[in-house]
Enzyme design. Structure first.
Site, short mmCIF file in Angstrom:
data_model
loop_
_atom_site.label_atom_id
_atom_site.label_comp_id
_atom_site.label_asym_id
_atom_site.label_seq_id
_atom_site.Cartn_x
_atom_site.Cartn_y
_atom_site.Cartn_z
N GLY A 1 0.76 -1.24 0.00
CA GLY A 1 0.00 0.00 0.00
C GLY A 1 0.78 1.28 0.00
O GLY A 1 0.21 2.35 -0.24
N GLU B 1 3.63 -6.79 1.66
CA GLU B 1 3.19 -7.14 0.30
C GLU B 1 3.20 -5.92 -0.61
O GLU B 1 2.19 -5.58 -1.22
CB GLU B 1 1.76 -7.70 0.36
CG GLU B 1 1.58 -8.90 1.27
CD GLU B 1 0.10 -9.25 1.50
OE1 GLU B 1 -0.78 -8.52 1.01
OE2 GLU B 1 -0.14 -10.26 2.17
N PRO B 2 4.33 -5.23 -0.74
CA PRO B 2 4.33 -4.03 -1.59
C PRO B 2 4.35 -4.38 -3.07
O PRO B 2 5.00 -5.34 -3.49
CB PRO B 2 5.64 -3.34 -1.19
CG PRO B 2 6.54 -4.44 -0.75
CD PRO B 2 5.66 -5.50 -0.15
N GLY B 3 3.62 -3.62 -3.84
CA GLY B 3 3.64 -3.79 -5.30
C GLY B 3 4.06 -2.48 -5.96
O GLY B 3 5.17 -2.31 -6.46
N ARG B 4 3.13 -1.51 -5.88
CA ARG B 4 3.34 -0.21 -6.52
C ARG B 4 4.69 0.42 -6.17
O ARG B 4 5.41 0.88 -7.06
CB ARG B 4 2.21 0.72 -6.07
CG ARG B 4 2.20 2.06 -6.77
CD ARG B 4 1.20 3.01 -6.11
NE ARG B 4 -0.13 2.45 -6.00
CZ ARG B 4 -1.05 2.47 -6.96
NH1 ARG B 4 -0.79 3.05 -8.10
NH2 ARG B 4 -2.24 1.92 -6.77
N TYR C 1 -9.03 6.04 -12.58
CA TYR C 1 -8.95 6.72 -11.28
C TYR C 1 -8.70 8.22 -11.41
O TYR C 1 -8.43 8.87 -10.40
CB TYR C 1 -7.76 6.19 -10.46
CG TYR C 1 -7.60 4.70 -10.35
CD1 TYR C 1 -8.63 3.90 -9.87
CD2 TYR C 1 -6.39 4.09 -10.68
CE1 TYR C 1 -8.45 2.53 -9.73
CE2 TYR C 1 -6.21 2.73 -10.55
CZ TYR C 1 -7.24 1.95 -10.08
OH TYR C 1 -7.05 0.61 -9.94
N CYS D 1 -11.72 4.92 -28.89
CA CYS D 1 -12.98 5.65 -29.14
C CYS D 1 -13.80 5.81 -27.87
O CYS D 1 -14.86 5.19 -27.69
CB CYS D 1 -13.77 4.93 -30.21
SG CYS D 1 -12.91 5.03 -31.78
N GLU D 2 -13.29 6.57 -26.94
CA GLU D 2 -13.97 6.91 -25.68
C GLU D 2 -13.48 8.30 -25.29
O GLU D 2 -12.27 8.56 -25.35
CB GLU D 2 -13.52 5.97 -24.53
CG GLU D 2 -13.78 4.51 -24.74
CD GLU D 2 -15.08 4.04 -24.10
OE1 GLU D 2 -15.71 4.81 -23.37
OE2 GLU D 2 -15.44 2.88 -24.36
N TYR E 1 0.63 -1.28 -12.23
CA TYR E 1 -0.76 -1.22 -12.68
C TYR E 1 -0.84 -0.55 -14.06
O TYR E 1 -1.79 0.17 -14.35
CB TYR E 1 -1.64 -0.51 -11.64
CG TYR E 1 -1.53 -1.15 -10.26
CD1 TYR E 1 -2.18 -2.35 -9.99
CD2 TYR E 1 -0.72 -0.60 -9.27
CE1 TYR E 1 -2.04 -2.97 -8.76
CE2 TYR E 1 -0.57 -1.21 -8.03
CZ TYR E 1 -1.24 -2.40 -7.78
OH TYR E 1 -1.11 -3.02 -6.56
C1 LIG Z 1 -3.89 -7.98 -0.57
C2 LIG Z 1 -3.02 -7.00 -1.27
N1 LIG Z 1 -1.72 -7.00 -1.00
C3 LIG Z 1 -0.88 -6.14 -1.61
C4 LIG Z 1 -1.33 -5.22 -2.54
C5 LIG Z 1 -0.34 -4.30 -3.19
O1 LIG Z 1 -0.60 -2.99 -2.93
P1 LIG Z 1 0.40 -1.87 -3.44
O2 LIG Z 1 0.65 -2.11 -4.89
O3 LIG Z 1 -0.31 -0.59 -3.20
O4 LIG Z 1 1.64 -1.97 -2.62
C6 LIG Z 1 -2.70 -5.17 -2.85
C7 LIG Z 1 -3.22 -4.16 -3.80
O5 LIG Z 1 -4.08 -3.39 -3.51
C8 LIG Z 1 -3.58 -6.10 -2.21
O6 LIG Z 1 -4.88 -6.11 -2.48
#
Ligand SMILES: Cc1ncc(COP(=O)(O)O)c(C=O)c1O
Length: 414
Positions: free
Chosen positions: A239, A273-276, A316, A342-343, A371
Site C-alpha cells: 500500500g 506485500e508491496p507492489g506499486r 482513477y 474511441c472513448e 498497474y
Molecule cells: C492484498 C493485497 N496485497 C498487496 C497489494 C499491493 O498494494 P500496493 O501495490 O499498493 O503496494 C494489494 C493491492 O491493492 C492487495 O490487495
C-alpha cells in the site's frame, strides 16, 4: 531513484536512449529500469532488516516474467491473487514457501493449485474460506497454513476504488470478529492458523494510517499469542504510495520507522506485500505523437498509447507526469494528452502544461511500471505493447508486441 535521467536533453533509462528504444521497438512501449526495480526492493529489505521479515512483491502491480525473475533472484517473496499469478510466480523461480495467496474470491481449483504447489500461506478472507481450505486440504492429505485477513476499519485516504480497509469494503473480516472465528476454526483438519494479515489500500501516502493498521494487527496478534495460538507470521500488506507528481514520498525506511517499534520483540516473521512502491517508478510508457488538434476550447496532443495501454488516468483520474523524450526547450502550453481509443474517457492527462512536441516525436509517461501493463487490454482490437528491460546500458525485449494473430488466436472458427 527512478533509473531514468536526461543526457544532453534526451531521456535515458539505465544508460539507454529512449529515442533509440522507440525507434527500434516501436510504440507504445513499456521500458523498465532494472536498477530502479532492484533498488526499490533493496530499500525495503534494508529498512526491515532489523526484524525477521519477508518482502512479498505483489504481482498484481506488474507480473511480467522478466521483472519477476529479477525480484525472485534477489530473494523476494510473492503475493498472488489468482491461479495465473501463482503459475507466473513459480515460473519466475519464486520458491513456493515464499508465496502468499491473497484475494477475496479464490476458487476451489485455485486453492488446490496453491496446496499442491506447497505455498507458504493462504490469506483467508472469511470463515467460510477457511472451512473450504480445510476440506480441500484434508481431502488431499495436506495442511494449509492460514493467515486471517482482518479489516481494521481504517481510512487510508486513497482513491475509493483502491481503499480496502473500511467496514464497507469487501475485504477481510471485522477485526473484532477475528478471535471468535479463529477459535472456531483452530481445530479443523487440514489447516494451521499461522497469523493475521491486513491491507488497508493502495497508493497510501498517509503513514499514520499504515502505522495505525499495523498497531491494530500487533494488538490482535499479542492477544492471540496470549491465548495459545502458535502463530508464525504477521502480515501488514502493501500500500505504500508513490510520488506521481515527483515531489517526494514516504520511503520504506519511513514506513519501517513507524512499524518496527510495535513489532520488535514479537516472536514472528513480519511479512509485507508491496507492489506499486517497488515497480511504479521503474517504468515509463513511451508513446509517439500522432496528431495535434485544436477544437477552439481545448488543444489535444493525440498519441499512440491509450487507455487500453495505461488505464489508470481513465479509471482513477490518476496523475502521471508526461514529458517530451527530447527536450527542445520552449514555452509549455496547456493541452490534453489523449489516446486513439474511441472513448472520451481515453486520456493520459487533461489540461496539462506540456513543453512543445511535434507530430512524430516521443513522449514518456513517467512512473507507469505499476498497474500499467498488468491492467492493459485489447480494447478496440489494439495489440498490447511490447516491454523492454534496460540494465547496465543494455536493453532486451522481455515481451514482444502482440500481433493481430495473437488477438484472434483463441477465437473458434465456425
Ligand atoms: C492484498 C493485497 N496485497 C498487496 C497489494 C499491493 O498494494 P500496493 O501495490 O499498493 O503496494 C494489494 C493491492 O491493492 C492487495 O490487495
Amino acid at each position: 531513484m527512478s533509473g531514468f535521467e536526461r543526457r544532453q536533453g534526451t531521456l535515458h533509462g539505465d544508460g539507454v536512449s529512449l529515442v533509440e528504444l522507440g525507434d527500434r521497438h516501436g510504440t507504445p512501449l513499456y521500458v523498465y529500469s532494472g536498477s530502479a526495480l532492484l533498488g526499490a526492493y533493496d530499500a525495503y529489505a534494508a529498512a526491515f532488516a532489523p526484524v525477521p521479515h519477508r518482502i512479498c512483491y505483489a504481482l498484481k502491480a506488474n507480473s511480467s516474467g522478466g521483472l519477476l525473475r529479477l525480484l525472485a533472484g534477489r530473494g523476494a517473496g510473492a503475493d498472488i491473487v489468482s491461479g495465473g499469478e501463482l503459475q507466473a510466480a513459480l515460473r519466475a523461480g519464486f520458491p513456493p514457501e515464499r508465496i502468499v495467496f491473497s484475494g477475496v474470491g479464490k476458487t476451489d481449483a485455485e486453492i488446490r493449485l496453491g496446496l499442491e504447489a506447497g505455498i507458504g500461506e493462504f490469506n483467508a478472507e472469511s470463515e467460510d474460506e477457511i472451512r473450504r481450505l480445510s476440506s480441500i486440504a484434508a481431502g488431499l492429505g495436506l495442511t494449509a497454513r492460514v493467515t486471517l485477513r482482518v479489516n481494521p476499519d481504517i481510512d487510508p485516504r486513497s482513491h475509493p476504488y483502491i481503499s480496502t480497509g473500511l467496514r464497507e469494503n469487501k475485504f477481510g473480516v471485522a477485526i473484532d470478529a477475528a478471535p471468535a472465528i479463529l477459535d472456531r476454526v483452530r481445530a479443523l483438519p487440514g489447516v494451521e492458523v499461522s497469523g493475521v494479515q491486513c491491507h488497508i489500500g493502495s497508493q497510501v501516502t498517509d503513514l499514520g494510517a499504515l502505522e495505525q493498521a499495523a498497531g491494530a494487527l500487533v494488538a490482535l496478534t499479542r492477544s492471540l499469542l496470549g491465548r495459545g495460538f502458535p502463530l508464525h507470521t504477521i502480515d501488514i500488506g502493501g500500500g505504500l504510495g508513490v510520488d506521481y507528481d515527483g515531489t517526494g514520498a514516504a520511503t520504506p525506511a519511513d514506513l519501517a520507522a513507524r512499524v518496527l517499534p510495535a513489532v520488535a520483540g514479537l516472536p514472528l516473521r513480519l511479512l509485507l506485500e508491496p507492489g506499486r512502491s517497488i515497480v511504479a517508478r521503474a517504468g515509463v510508457l513511451l508513446a509517439r505523437v500522432i496528431g495535434i488538434k485544436d477544437n477552439g476550447a481545448r488543444r489535444f496532443v493525440i498519441v499512440d498509447a491509450g487507455m487500453n495501454d495505461l488505464l489508470r488516468p481513465s479509471l482513477y483520474e490518476a496523475f502521471h507526469r508526461i514529458e517530451p523524450v527530447v527536450d527542445r526547450g520552449g514555452a509549455a502550453g496547456v493541452v490534453d494528452v489523449v489516446g486513439p481509443v474511441c472513448e472520451s474517457g481515453d486520456f493520459l492527462a487533461r489540461e496539462r502544461a506540456l513543453p512543445p512536441v511535434a507530430v512524430g516525436e516521443l513522449v514518456a509517461v513517467r512512473d507507469a511500471g505499476a498497474y500499467g501493463f498488468s491492467m492493459a487490454s485489447n480494447y478496440n482490437m489494439r495489440p498490447r505493447a511490447a516491454e523492454v528491460l534496460v540494465e547496465n546500458g543494455q536493453a532486451r525485449v522481455i515481451r514482444r508486441r502482440e500481433t493481430f494473430e495473437d488477438l484472434v488466436r483463441t477465437e473458434v472458427a465456425e
